[in-house]
Design an enzyme around this catalytic site. Structure first.
Site, PDB file in Angstrom:
ATOM      1  N   GLY A  33       0.851  -1.185   0.000  1.00 49.53           N
ATOM      2  CA  GLY A  33       0.000   0.000   0.000  1.00 49.53           C
ATOM      3  C   GLY A  33       0.884   1.231   0.000  1.00 49.53           C
ATOM      4  O   GLY A  33       1.077   1.907  -1.007  1.00 49.53           O
ATOM      5  N   CYS A  42      -9.050  20.888  18.455  1.00 50.92           N
ATOM      6  CA  CYS A  42      -8.886  21.070  19.893  1.00 50.92           C
ATOM      7  C   CYS A  42      -8.303  19.826  20.545  1.00 50.92           C
ATOM      8  O   CYS A  42      -8.984  19.092  21.264  1.00 50.92           O
ATOM      9  CB  CYS A  42     -10.211  21.471  20.519  1.00 50.92           C
ATOM     10  SG  CYS A  42     -10.729  23.047  19.863  1.00 50.92           S
TER      11      CYS A  42
HETATM   12  C1  LIG Z   1      -2.367  -2.712   5.794  1.00 46.11           C
HETATM   13  C2  LIG Z   1      -2.134  -3.992   5.132  1.00 46.11           C
HETATM   14  C3  LIG Z   1      -1.335  -4.061   4.004  1.00 46.11           C
HETATM   15  C4  LIG Z   1      -0.600  -2.875   3.416  1.00 46.11           C
HETATM   16  O1  LIG Z   1       0.408  -2.417   4.235  1.00 46.11           O
HETATM   17  P1  LIG Z   1       1.427  -1.293   3.693  1.00 46.11           P
HETATM   18  O2  LIG Z   1       2.296  -1.024   4.855  1.00 46.11           O
HETATM   19  O3  LIG Z   1       0.614  -0.110   3.312  1.00 46.11           O
HETATM   20  O4  LIG Z   1       2.151  -1.862   2.544  1.00 46.11           O
HETATM   21  C5  LIG Z   1      -1.203  -5.286   3.388  1.00 46.11           C
HETATM   22  N1  LIG Z   1      -1.803  -6.386   3.872  1.00 46.11           N
HETATM   23  C6  LIG Z   1      -2.581  -6.356   4.968  1.00 46.11           C
HETATM   24  C7  LIG Z   1      -3.226  -7.602   5.436  1.00 46.11           C
HETATM   25  C8  LIG Z   1      -2.778  -5.163   5.642  1.00 46.11           C
HETATM   26  O5  LIG Z   1      -3.526  -5.129   6.730  1.00 46.11           O
END
Ligand SMILES: *Cc1c(COP(=O)(O)O)cnc(C)c1O
Length: 421
Positions: free
Chosen positions: A288, A354
């Site tokens: 991600g 706040c």
């Molecule tokens: C959040 C998540 C990701 C992505 O993580 P990144 O650090 O954004 O690459 C991938 N797999 C699972 C199961 C996640 O919960």
């Protein structure tokens, strides 16, 4: 970063002058670059291919940024999706990601969400990444009712401890995520679990913002060992997401390149899996942050200054409701002025919310700023808008995209606080 540079003392992002954008649109806003997003996806995919991995599938983690226009760009490049809710499933499908490229993660899938996924035509989603036996029992029961076969992937808890912030670490026994090896292996025959389900994969995901890959290597090794022990004809091994980015200049030298990361994954899989069996499961990735963090910036305007003896506060119009990471994880994000200036003095950049934690940066060196000056918070494409809220009854900010022709597009309108109900 070459995507951010000053031209005639004015900051450009992805070749567009930020001040020009701010003259046309109300601050604060997120500004994304199609060019950077596409580049990040393509280098990730090509890196996987070049390291010799078989038919890699990149499932972008929607929770890092689910904006539909951004997902459409990734879908066109061939991306799949890692989703954690029915809402994200709907979004991924609407943006054009085929069901068979979607993995459904998360410890709390509801019956409604499971049925939504099972009812999709054909074989449905690539897999339910199952986090508990009770979940598997429910998925199997739902599949039975719908006369479907659910495609199951166990998420393995590899019991490793990555070096990252404790709130974004997920691969140990004390965390709610994944199943221990013995739970996976002891439950491969029971009909209440498997009458309408089929084990097609195994996954790990040990945390986020990983810069040191020792724990990743261990986790992938565990994935291979347990994968072999299942003796199941696995179609894929899912190595999760979590690869970090350099938010702080000190992180730049530690940052693993895509090439280093892919070589580590490929060699670990080779040594601990492919060399020991004739099975050739493909590799699934769930990145991600690495894809989208650097594809976005957050642009805000100075409202006013305030001095409390030694403390100089610069109050901006963006707040922790727009971008939570500094207040939630104590995360560092670089803050730079849109007008280039050499003069520097120390200040705290704070928002209007706040809460004392509504602070984007303490003791930062910035030029003297006055009402109306623009600042940007860097690397805010991931876990930015998606984590935002209406706290303090503030409207959600605008999202803008610079496309590959340098054209600016509104990809999510700002919410007017007067419209909040
Ligand atoms: C959040 C998540 C990701 C992505 O993580 P990144 O650090 O954004 O690459 C991938 N797999 C699972 C199961 C996640 O919960």
């Amino acid at each position: 970063m070459k995507d951010l540079n000053y031209k005639n003392k004015s900051l450009n992002f992805s070749k567009l002058d930020i001040e020009d954008v701010a003259n046309k649109h109300k601050t604060p806003f997120f500004l994304y670059s199609e060019e950077i997003l596409s580049h990040n996806y393509t280098s990730f995919y090509n890196g996987a291919k070049d390291s010799g991995l078989i038919d890699p599938l990149i499932c972008f983690a929607l929770k890092s940024n689910p904006n539909k226009e951004l997902i459409k760009i990734l879908a066109k490049l061939g991306s799949g999706a890692d989703i954690v809710s029915g809402g994200e499933l709907k979004r991924a499908l609407e943006a054009g990601i085929p069901a068979n490229k979607i993995v459904f993660s998360g410890v709390g899938k509801t019956e409604e969400e499971i049925i939504f996924a099972l009812k999709l035509p054909g074989k449905g989603i690539n897999s339910f990444n199952v986090e508990s036996l009770e979940e598997l029992e429910l998925i199997n029961a739902c599949a039975k009712k719908l006369k479907k076969i659910a495609r199951i992937c166990f998420r393995l808890n590899p019991v490793v401890r990555p070096k990252t912030h404790k709130h974004i670490s997920t691969g140990n026994k004390t965390h709610k995520f994944g199943l221990l090896e013995k739970e996976v292996l002891m439950n491969l025959g029971k009909s209440a679990y498997w009458s309408h389900s089929q084990l097609v994969g195994l996954s790990v995901h040990i945390g986020s913002q990983l810069l040191d890959l020792k724990a990743t290597k261990k986790a992938v090794q565990r994935l291979c060992e347990v994968g072999l022990k299942t003796q199941a004809p696995l179609e894929f091994l899912d190595v999760g997401g979590g690869l970090g980015v350099d938010y702080h200049p000190d992180e730049t030298k530690k940052l693993p390149s895509i090439d280093t990361y892919m070589k580590l994954i490929a060699s670990t899989l080779d040594k601990h899996f492919y060399k020991k069996t004739d099975l050739r499961p493909r590799v699934v990735f769930e990145p991600g942050r690495r894809i989208v963090a650097k594809a976005g910036i957050f642009v805000m305007k100075v409202l006013r200054n305030k001095v409390s003896e030694d403390n100089h506060f610069v109050i901006v119009d963006g707040g922790m409701n727009d971008f939570m990471r500094p207040s939630l994880y104590d995360a560092f994000h670089d803050i730079i002025p849109v007008k280039e200036s050499k003069a520097k003095h120390e200040c705290h950049i704070v928002g209007p919310i706040c809460e004392t934690t509504d602070c984007f940066g303490s003791n930062r060196l910035l030029p003297a700023l006055k009402s109306g000056d623009l600042l940007i918070l860097k690397d805010t494409g991931a876990y930015g808008y998606s984590m935002g809220s209406n706290y303090n009854l503030r409207g959600r900010p605008l999202e803008l995209l610079i496309d590959t022709k340098k054209k600016l597009r509104v990809i999510n309108k700002a919410q007017d606080y007067l419209d909040l109900t």
